[in-house]
Design a protein around this motif. Structure first.
Motif, PDB file in Angstrom:
ATOM      1  N   LEU A 148     -16.365  77.194 -43.206  1.00 55.70           N
ATOM      2  CA  LEU A 148     -16.136  77.890 -44.476  1.00 55.70           C
ATOM      3  C   LEU A 148     -15.021  77.231 -45.282  1.00 55.70           C
ATOM      4  N   GLY A 156     -28.989  83.735 -42.810  1.00 53.50           N
ATOM      5  CA  GLY A 156     -30.165  82.983 -42.368  1.00 53.50           C
ATOM      6  C   GLY A 156     -30.609  83.465 -40.996  1.00 53.50           C
ATOM      7  N   ASN A 157     -31.654  82.840 -40.474  1.00 49.82           N
ATOM      8  CA  ASN A 157     -32.201  83.277 -39.183  1.00 49.82           C
ATOM      9  C   ASN A 157     -31.254  83.006 -38.018  1.00 49.82           C
ATOM     10  N   ALA A 178     -27.931  83.361 -38.212  1.00 48.76           N
ATOM     11  CA  ALA A 178     -27.025  84.518 -38.267  1.00 48.76           C
ATOM     12  C   ALA A 178     -27.705  85.734 -37.640  1.00 48.76           C
ATOM     13  N   ARG A 212     -23.195  86.127 -48.725  1.00 47.81           N
ATOM     14  CA  ARG A 212     -22.350  85.974 -49.919  1.00 47.81           C
ATOM     15  C   ARG A 212     -23.091  86.325 -51.206  1.00 47.81           C
ATOM     16  N   HIS A 264     -31.519  86.816 -52.297  1.00 47.93           N
ATOM     17  CA  HIS A 264     -31.269  85.404 -51.978  1.00 47.93           C
ATOM     18  C   HIS A 264     -31.149  85.149 -50.481  1.00 47.93           C
ATOM     19  N   PRO A 291     -16.396  85.319 -48.105  1.00 49.10           N
ATOM     20  CA  PRO A 291     -15.250  85.259 -47.202  1.00 49.10           C
ATOM     21  C   PRO A 291     -14.076  84.548 -47.875  1.00 49.10           C
ATOM     22  N   ALA A 328     -22.447  81.242 -39.351  1.00 51.37           N
ATOM     23  CA  ALA A 328     -23.795  80.665 -39.177  1.00 51.37           C
ATOM     24  C   ALA A 328     -24.266  80.246 -40.567  1.00 51.37           C
ATOM     25  N   TYR A 354     -25.736  73.531 -40.639  1.00 49.04           N
ATOM     26  CA  TYR A 354     -25.302  72.494 -39.681  1.00 49.04           C
ATOM     27  C   TYR A 354     -25.205  71.139 -40.360  1.00 49.04           C
ATOM     28  N   TRP A 363     -34.227  67.373 -38.518  1.00 49.12           N
ATOM     29  CA  TRP A 363     -33.041  67.838 -39.251  1.00 49.12           C
ATOM     30  C   TRP A 363     -32.094  66.693 -39.582  1.00 49.12           C
ATOM     31  N   PRO A 419     -30.684  70.803 -42.114  1.00 52.89           N
ATOM     32  CA  PRO A 419     -31.053  71.861 -41.174  1.00 52.89           C
ATOM     33  C   PRO A 419     -31.885  72.967 -41.807  1.00 52.89           C
ATOM     34  N   GLY A 476     -36.053  74.762 -42.016  1.00 58.35           N
ATOM     35  CA  GLY A 476     -37.427  74.786 -41.535  1.00 58.35           C
ATOM     36  C   GLY A 476     -37.501  75.218 -40.082  1.00 58.35           C
TER      37      GLY A 476
HETATM   38  P1  NAP Z   1     -30.145  78.819 -43.529  1.00 60.78           P
HETATM   39  O1  NAP Z   1     -31.457  79.489 -43.394  1.00 60.78           O
HETATM   40  O2  NAP Z   1     -29.996  77.690 -44.478  1.00 60.78           O
HETATM   41  O3  NAP Z   1     -29.061  79.946 -43.901  1.00 60.78           O
HETATM   42  C1  NAP Z   1     -27.724  79.625 -44.092  1.00 60.78           C
HETATM   43  C2  NAP Z   1     -27.010  80.824 -44.701  1.00 60.78           C
HETATM   44  O4  NAP Z   1     -25.625  80.504 -44.783  1.00 60.78           O
HETATM   45  C3  NAP Z   1     -27.472  81.183 -46.111  1.00 60.78           C
HETATM   46  O5  NAP Z   1     -27.567  82.577 -46.202  1.00 60.78           O
HETATM   47  C4  NAP Z   1     -26.328  80.653 -46.981  1.00 60.78           C
HETATM   48  O6  NAP Z   1     -26.127  81.384 -48.155  1.00 60.78           O
HETATM   49  C5  NAP Z   1     -25.155  80.882 -46.061  1.00 60.78           C
HETATM   50  N1  NAP Z   1     -23.990  80.074 -46.433  1.00 60.78           N
HETATM   51  C6  NAP Z   1     -23.935  78.729 -46.611  1.00 60.78           C
HETATM   52  N2  NAP Z   1     -22.691  78.359 -46.938  1.00 60.78           N
HETATM   53  C7  NAP Z   1     -21.953  79.496 -46.982  1.00 60.78           C
HETATM   54  C8  NAP Z   1     -20.593  79.776 -47.272  1.00 60.78           C
HETATM   55  N3  NAP Z   1     -19.739  78.783 -47.569  1.00 60.78           N
HETATM   56  N4  NAP Z   1     -20.171  81.063 -47.230  1.00 60.78           N
HETATM   57  C9  NAP Z   1     -21.016  82.050 -46.918  1.00 60.78           C
HETATM   58  N5  NAP Z   1     -22.330  81.863 -46.629  1.00 60.78           N
HETATM   59  C10 NAP Z   1     -22.780  80.594 -46.669  1.00 60.78           C
HETATM   60  O7  NAP Z   1     -29.617  78.217 -42.135  1.00 60.78           O
HETATM   61  P2  NAP Z   1     -29.720  78.702 -40.620  1.00 60.78           P
HETATM   62  O8  NAP Z   1     -29.636  80.172 -40.482  1.00 60.78           O
HETATM   63  O9  NAP Z   1     -28.720  77.850 -39.928  1.00 60.78           O
HETATM   64  O10 NAP Z   1     -31.186  78.261 -40.186  1.00 60.78           O
HETATM   65  C11 NAP Z   1     -31.599  76.901 -40.223  1.00 60.78           C
HETATM   66  C12 NAP Z   1     -33.111  76.833 -40.194  1.00 60.78           C
HETATM   67  O11 NAP Z   1     -33.595  77.218 -38.917  1.00 60.78           O
HETATM   68  C13 NAP Z   1     -33.769  77.759 -41.201  1.00 60.78           C
HETATM   69  O12 NAP Z   1     -34.857  77.134 -41.798  1.00 60.78           O
HETATM   70  C14 NAP Z   1     -34.203  78.931 -40.339  1.00 60.78           C
HETATM   71  O13 NAP Z   1     -35.289  79.665 -40.848  1.00 60.78           O
HETATM   72  C15 NAP Z   1     -34.572  78.223 -39.059  1.00 60.78           C
HETATM   73  N6  NAP Z   1     -34.520  79.180 -37.932  1.00 60.78           N
HETATM   74  C16 NAP Z   1     -35.650  79.879 -37.646  1.00 60.78           C
HETATM   75  C17 NAP Z   1     -35.637  80.827 -36.646  1.00 60.78           C
HETATM   76  C18 NAP Z   1     -36.873  81.602 -36.374  1.00 60.78           C
HETATM   77  O14 NAP Z   1     -37.937  81.265 -36.858  1.00 60.78           O
HETATM   78  N7  NAP Z   1     -36.817  82.660 -35.628  1.00 60.78           N
HETATM   79  C19 NAP Z   1     -34.472  81.068 -35.921  1.00 60.78           C
HETATM   80  C20 NAP Z   1     -33.328  80.338 -36.230  1.00 60.78           C
HETATM   81  C21 NAP Z   1     -33.353  79.394 -37.243  1.00 60.78           C
HETATM   82  P3  NAP Z   1     -26.538  80.783 -49.615  1.00 60.78           P
HETATM   83  O15 NAP Z   1     -28.023  80.947 -49.679  1.00 60.78           O
HETATM   84  O16 NAP Z   1     -25.780  81.622 -50.539  1.00 60.78           O
HETATM   85  O17 NAP Z   1     -26.127  79.324 -49.585  1.00 60.78           O
END
Ligand code: NAP
Length: 424
Positions: free
Chosen positions: A110, A154-155, A157, A197, A202, A273, A306, A309, A340, A345, A347
């Motif tokens: 962060l 995201g997923n 988190a 946030r 979104h 945050p 979370a 990456y 990735w 990171p 999909g």
């Molecule tokens: P993600 O889907 O890109 O989500 C990241 C989250 O972090 C977003 O909500 C983003 O908000 C937030 N964020 C980023 N920078 C921030 C900051 N400085 N302060 C506060 N919030 C911030 O990433 P992920 O959860 O790491 O997942 C990665 C990929 O793996 C995704 O495609 C996900 O669907 C996939 N995955 C799938 C599964 C499943 O199918 N079950 C499980 C785990 C992961 P903003 O949108 O505001 O930037």
């Protein structure tokens, strides 16, 4: 008939799907010998050390990986580290093509004060800890607090929050690391707040993951109806299909009457945050209401971020913005990148199938005269290589240990223990 050698670095989904794509591109005129090189003593990447243990169906893709691995033209060189046992130059000189499939394993931060306090950690450490990744077995995870805050919508988190808020006995029949089950059973955490946030419209969660939350048997899941109503008001009529589906799933949760369980998972939106505070460890996190100066804080002893990456750079490979510099997967002569590490990171596991396939088509277009076949065995005299046969012994031993306890497997966490299971 032209026969080429390809080294794939990284035995995760993108690496296996690259091998599969090469297998599918073989013909009477073209064949491949594929060596998969993996730093850990075990393959499968995020399918082993990322996917949440309460999502066993997602892990069944490992059967596809094993089919690819045993198709006849693939060798596994696990427990072999690029940069230590081998260099990228060694591989580029010996193989017709080299494919980087090493993912993005470092958590984004962060950049706010207090982020380094004990009790503040990244999902990039917490997730491999509960999934028995050898490098994270000694991670310090303080679960002595009643409230934990997970940053990100995201997923990942959602996985992290679910693992913290589940009744831990629900993990007894999963392949969660035994050290994590013990720690979660002793956990004092009863409230987990997932903090986004931006507004609910979104959120990066996907709707199947949201729709399974009401099925949690021992956890209250709380979303404020006003947060969904205001999101709907902001998006108006022209709402995208995925956003609509997400908001519908969240509205269903918001309509639920909290069931009075001991454990609660709660969503908050529009919270940026600002600072993590505490004397010697995390005691509270301060937010601003996004878009305003208005501050509020939550008392908590654990903050897990979370928020995405980035790749840990490997020597000899160009990186920018947390990924390998590339054009459609081409990096430089006979060097390619997939997954990735290529696109960042995002999909799900299946996304890597088409992505790797597209890059392998370009690799085949670029092929020149095959190089004389050489082995890398002479370079690896100092390494204890885990071959496919050794891995199959490890896999069988873990599955057998699981059978006795009704689990899919019991994962071994220490490298030495894994090597012993592989009879090395
Ligand atoms: P993600 O889907 O890109 O989500 C990241 C989250 O972090 C977003 O909500 C983003 O908000 C937030 N964020 C980023 N920078 C921030 C900051 N400085 N302060 C506060 N919030 C911030 O990433 P992920 O959860 O790491 O997942 C990665 C990929 O793996 C995704 O495609 C996900 O669907 C996939 N995955 C799938 C599964 C499943 O199918 N079950 C499980 C785990 C992961 P903003 O949108 O505001 O930037």
């Amino acid at each position: 008939m032209s026969s080429y050698t390809v080294a794939i670095v990284g035995a995760g989904p993108a690496g296996y799907f690259a091998a599969q794509a090469l297998q599918n591109l073989q013909s009477d005129e073209l064949s491949f010998s594929i060596d998969i090189i993996e730093r850990l003593p075990t393959p499968w990447g995020l399918v082993r050390s990322g996917v949440a243990p309460d999502h066993p169906k997602i892990k069944t893709v490992a059967k596809v990986f094993e089919k690819i691995a045993t198709a006849g033209n693939v060798r596994l060189f696990a427990n072999v580290e690029l940069g230590k046992d081998l260099s990228i130059e060694d591989l580029k000189a010996r193989y017709d093509a080299v494919v980087i499939a090493t993912g993005t394993s470092q958590g984004r931060t962060l950049g706010i004060p207090g982020e380094d306090l004990p009790g503040s950690m990244s999902a990039a450490n917490f997730v491999p800890w509960y999934n028995a990744h050898p490098d994270f077995k000694d991670e310090s995870v303080d679960l002595s607090t009643s409230t934990a805050v997970v940053i990100g919508a995201g997923n990942v988190a959602m996985d992290v929050a679910r693992m913290l808020a589940l009744e831990p006995s629900e993990l007894d029949l999963t392949d969660t690391a035994e050290h994590a089950i013990d720690a979660l059973k002793a956990s004092a955490v009863r409230t987990v707040i997932i903090s986004a946030r931006r507004g609910a419209e979104h959120a990066a969660f996907t709707s199947p993951e949201l729709r399974e939350l009401p099925k949690l048997e021992h956890t209250n899941v709380i979303i404020e109806k006003k947060d969904i109503d205001s999101a709907l008001a902001r998006v108006g009529e022209n709402i995208e299909k995925d956003v609509k589906s997400n908001l519908e799933a969240m509205a269903l949760i918001a309509e639920q009457v909290p069931a009075g369980h001991e454990r609660t998972m709660k969503f908050q939106f529009l919270a940026t945050p600002k600072e993590i505070r505490g004397t010697g460890k995390v005691e509270e996190i301060v937010f601003t209401k996004t878009g305003t100066e208005e501050e509020f804080s939550i008392k908590c002893g654990l903050v897990i971020t979370a928020i995405g990456y980035e790749a840990i750079p490997l020597a000899g490979i160009p990186y920018k913005n947390g990924k390998v510099v590339n054009t459609d997967g081409r990096v430089e002569e006979n060097l390619y990148v997939v997954g990735w590490a290529k696109r960042g990171p995002s999909g799900v596991i299946g996304t890597n199938k088409s992505d790797s396939s597209d890059v392998m088509k370009l690799l085949v277009e670029d092929l020149k005269e095959p190089k004389p076949h050489t082995d890398i065995a002479d370079l690896l005299s100092g390494a204890t290589v885990v071959s496919q046969g050794h891995w199959e012994a490890i896999n069988a031993a873990e599955v057998a240990a699981g059978e006795a306890k009704g689990k899919p497997r019991v994962k071994s966490v220490a490298r030495e223990e894994l090597l012993l299971l592989g009879k090395l």
